[in-house]
Enzyme design. Structure first.
Site, short mmCIF file in Angstrom:
data_model
loop_
_atom_site.label_atom_id
_atom_site.label_comp_id
_atom_site.label_asym_id
_atom_site.label_seq_id
_atom_site.Cartn_x
_atom_site.Cartn_y
_atom_site.Cartn_z
N HIS A 307 0.85 -1.19 0.00
CA HIS A 307 0.00 0.00 0.00
C HIS A 307 0.88 1.24 0.00
O HIS A 307 1.93 1.25 0.63
CB HIS A 307 -0.92 0.02 1.24
N ASP A 364 -7.99 -5.39 0.09
CA ASP A 364 -8.46 -6.25 -0.98
C ASP A 364 -8.06 -7.71 -0.79
O ASP A 364 -8.58 -8.59 -1.46
CB ASP A 364 -7.93 -5.74 -2.33
N1 CMC Z 1 3.89 -7.66 -4.93
C1 CMC Z 1 5.21 -7.60 -5.16
N2 CMC Z 1 5.96 -6.51 -5.01
C2 CMC Z 1 5.34 -5.39 -4.61
C3 CMC Z 1 3.96 -5.34 -4.34
C4 CMC Z 1 3.23 -6.54 -4.53
N3 CMC Z 1 1.92 -6.57 -4.30
N4 CMC Z 1 3.62 -4.11 -3.97
C5 CMC Z 1 4.74 -3.39 -3.98
N5 CMC Z 1 5.79 -4.16 -4.37
C6 CMC Z 1 7.20 -3.74 -4.45
C7 CMC Z 1 7.45 -2.91 -5.71
O1 CMC Z 1 7.83 -3.72 -6.80
C8 CMC Z 1 8.56 -2.02 -5.23
O2 CMC Z 1 9.75 -2.78 -5.22
P1 CMC Z 1 11.17 -2.06 -5.59
O3 CMC Z 1 11.40 -1.07 -4.49
O4 CMC Z 1 12.15 -3.18 -5.60
O5 CMC Z 1 10.98 -1.41 -6.92
C9 CMC Z 1 8.22 -1.72 -3.78
O6 CMC Z 1 7.46 -2.88 -3.35
C10 CMC Z 1 7.39 -0.48 -3.58
O7 CMC Z 1 6.20 -0.60 -4.35
P2 CMC Z 1 5.62 0.53 -5.27
O8 CMC Z 1 4.88 -0.11 -6.41
O9 CMC Z 1 6.68 1.51 -5.63
O10 CMC Z 1 4.62 1.20 -4.23
P3 CMC Z 1 3.41 2.11 -4.58
O11 CMC Z 1 3.13 2.87 -3.35
O12 CMC Z 1 3.66 2.88 -5.82
O13 CMC Z 1 2.22 1.09 -4.92
C11 CMC Z 1 0.43 -0.43 -4.66
C12 CMC Z 1 1.24 0.70 -4.02
C13 CMC Z 1 -0.79 -0.73 -3.82
C14 CMC Z 1 -0.06 0.03 -6.06
C15 CMC Z 1 1.32 -1.68 -4.78
O14 CMC Z 1 1.72 -2.12 -3.51
C16 CMC Z 1 0.63 -2.80 -5.56
O15 CMC Z 1 0.68 -2.83 -6.79
N6 CMC Z 1 -0.03 -3.76 -4.84
C17 CMC Z 1 -0.82 -4.79 -5.50
C18 CMC Z 1 -2.16 -4.23 -5.96
C19 CMC Z 1 -3.10 -4.04 -4.80
O16 CMC Z 1 -3.26 -4.91 -3.96
N7 CMC Z 1 -3.78 -2.90 -4.81
C20 CMC Z 1 -4.77 -2.55 -3.77
C21 CMC Z 1 -4.31 -1.42 -2.92
S1 CMC Z 1 -5.25 -1.21 -1.40
C22 CMC Z 1 -6.85 -0.73 -1.79
C23 CMC Z 1 -6.97 0.24 -2.87
O17 CMC Z 1 -6.35 1.28 -2.90
O18 CMC Z 1 -7.81 -0.02 -3.73
#
Ligand code: CMC
Length: 425
Positions: A307, A364
């Site tokens: 998140h 989720d």
């Molecule tokens: N699985 C694997 N790696 C992950 C995940 C995941 N679910 N989430 C984050 N990472 C890694 C990402 O690859 C990055 O790694 P690195 O630093 O090596 O590049 C690091 O963790 C930071 O992630 P980010 O993508 O830069 O973080 P963000 O704040 O931009 O993204 C997020 C947040 C929710 C989009 C992301 O965690 C994600 O894609 N999660 C899966 C989708 C998900 O479950 N979404 C629902 C969010 S909660 C309810 C809502 O808002 O609807």
């Protein structure tokens, strides 16, 4: 504002920037005159460090894993409140008195019908249409039925539009489902409460009534409460950005629904259950999926994990995890996917990759399993999120329109394209 300031040094000088404090949590640096004074802009992909607004609707403490609506914790609201009460709280800022709640409930109930002409809109979609596309289209279409209620500066028009949206969205969602099933649309029943009416429209047939299970209705009510607002998330920010041009509430909310559909946001609940199915069919090889999620060359993510704000267990997921067993037990379904989810969570939380990045289950991860236990098909999960988030969208939209500081949302860019050139002919 507080007395502290930040000094920014740049080519040609120094700029003193004031710090703005909130009532809880860290403050922010006010860069309102940054460009005027320095000719520079701030670059912040994904707005990860940028507050687009001051807001008093919901408070998210990502470090502690806490979420409050208008000061009340979601734990307390989930236990003591109802979804309509929470919708009232978010919109008006205070919990309703008994009389106010009764009148609000009556008003919502009286607006549950869709204009009969709207039915033709549903007919126009293919049977395979994803319900989120129908939801956003129907919400936009709703604007065409209420042209006299578009003025964002008319408090009565805004209140009526918010009421109509909250009343009608469950009807829209149930019609979208019926469409996909090839079943006749079921009209709302105003003798039922908000959630029971929705369940009835979803699962009853003209030839066969559906008795709503109060355990299912209560569980869905709690699920909706937990989704009701969440700071300046992607869909809420979209609602605000669309509304900042003075677009009407219906169409601003439709824009938010489109943002919610994406798998990184509300679409994740559908992806989680699809992922758990895949793991089940693939011999429950958790390690394989953990490895895929860690591989930078593999687009697979562990859906329902991570998140932007929470660097701790998402409090909504915590509530849902403990609630999941209870509900699944009460409704008498034995879901093998719950077991897989628990094992996957254990495997991820003991893996260095997830620990170092502070990736925990988000809302989720468990909501889809709950929706499934309550009898919803997987494609309805994100529409359920939308019904839950709607009170937050309308409250935030109203807060924005009433804020004298609001300006049209119009981010800058740092141009990296071709410098000026001439057409050589
Ligand atoms: N699985 C694997 N790696 C992950 C995940 C995941 N679910 N989430 C984050 N990472 C890694 C990402 O690859 C990055 O790694 P690195 O630093 O090596 O590049 C690091 O963790 C930071 O992630 P980010 O993508 O830069 O973080 P963000 O704040 O931009 O993204 C997020 C947040 C929710 C989009 C992301 O965690 C994600 O894609 N999660 C899966 C989708 C998900 O479950 N979404 C629902 C969010 S909660 C309810 C809502 O808002 O609807």
């Amino acid at each position: 504002m507080d007395d502290r300031t930040v000094i920014l040094k740049y080519d040609g000088g120094e700029l003193e920037l004031p710090i703005v404090e909130g009532t809880e949590g860290g403050g922010g640096i006010d860069i309102g005159n940054l460009r005027a004074k320095t000719s520079l802009v701030a670059l912040d992909y994904g707005f990860a460090n940028t507050a687009g607004t001051m807001s008093g609707v919901s408070f998210v403490d990502g470090e502690a894993g806490e979420l409050r609506y208008r000061g009340y914790s979601i734990e307390e609201l989930a236990e003591k409140s109802t979804f309509l009460e929470v919708a009232y709280l978010l919109f008006y800022g205070e919990l309703p008195t008994e009389a106010a709640l009764e009148s609000y409930t009556q008003n919502v109930t009286r607006h549950t019908l869709l204009n009969e002409e709207m039915k033709r809109l549903f007919d126009a979609f293919p049977k395979s249409a994803h319900p989120m596309a129908i939801l956003a289209s129907a919400t936009n279409a709703m604007a065409t039925f209420y042209p006299d209620f578009h003025n964002p500066t008319d408090p009565h028009a805004v209140e009526q539009s918010a009421l109509r949206l909250i009343a009608k969205l469950p009807t829209v969602a149930a019609f979208a489902y019926k469409k996909s099933m090839g079943q006749p649309y079921m009209y709302p029943r105003n003798d039922l409460d908000y959630v029971s009416n929705f369940l009835h429209m979803m699962f009853a047939l003209p030839v066969e009534d559906h008795e709503v299970d109060p355990v299912v209705a209560k569980a869905l009510d709690v699920l909706l409460i937990l989704h009701a607002d969440h700071g300046q998330n992607c869909s809420t920010s979209t609602v605000r950005l669309a509304g900042s041009s003075q677009a009407n509430l219906f169409t601003s909310v439709a824009a938010g629904m489109s943002a919610l559909w994406g798998p990184l946001h509300g679409g994740a609940n559908q992806r989680v259950v699809e992922m758990l199915h895949q793991i089940d069919e693939d011999g429950r090889d958790f390690e394989k999926y953990i490895k895929k999620a860690k591989d930078p060359n593999d687009p697979f993510r562990l859906w329902g994990f991570g998140h932007r704000v929470y660097k701790n267990y998402d409090p909504r997921a915590r509530i849902l995890k403990s609630f999941a067993y209870q509900v699944i037990d009460r409704v008498g379904v034995d879901d093998p996917l719950l077991d897989i989810a628990i094992k996957l969570e254990e495997a991820a939380l003991s893996d260095d990759y997830f620990v170092e990045r502070r990736l925990y289950p988000n809302v989720d991860f468990y909501s889809g399993l709950m929706f499934r236990a309550l009898g919803f098909p997987v494609r309805m999960f994100t529409p359920l999120f939308a019904i839950g988030r709607l009170p937050g969208w309308v409250a935030q939209w109203r807060e924005m329109t009433e804020d004298p500081e609001t300006k049209i949302g119009r981010p800058r860019q740092i141009f990296t394209g071709h410098p000026a050139r001439k057409v050589e002919r």
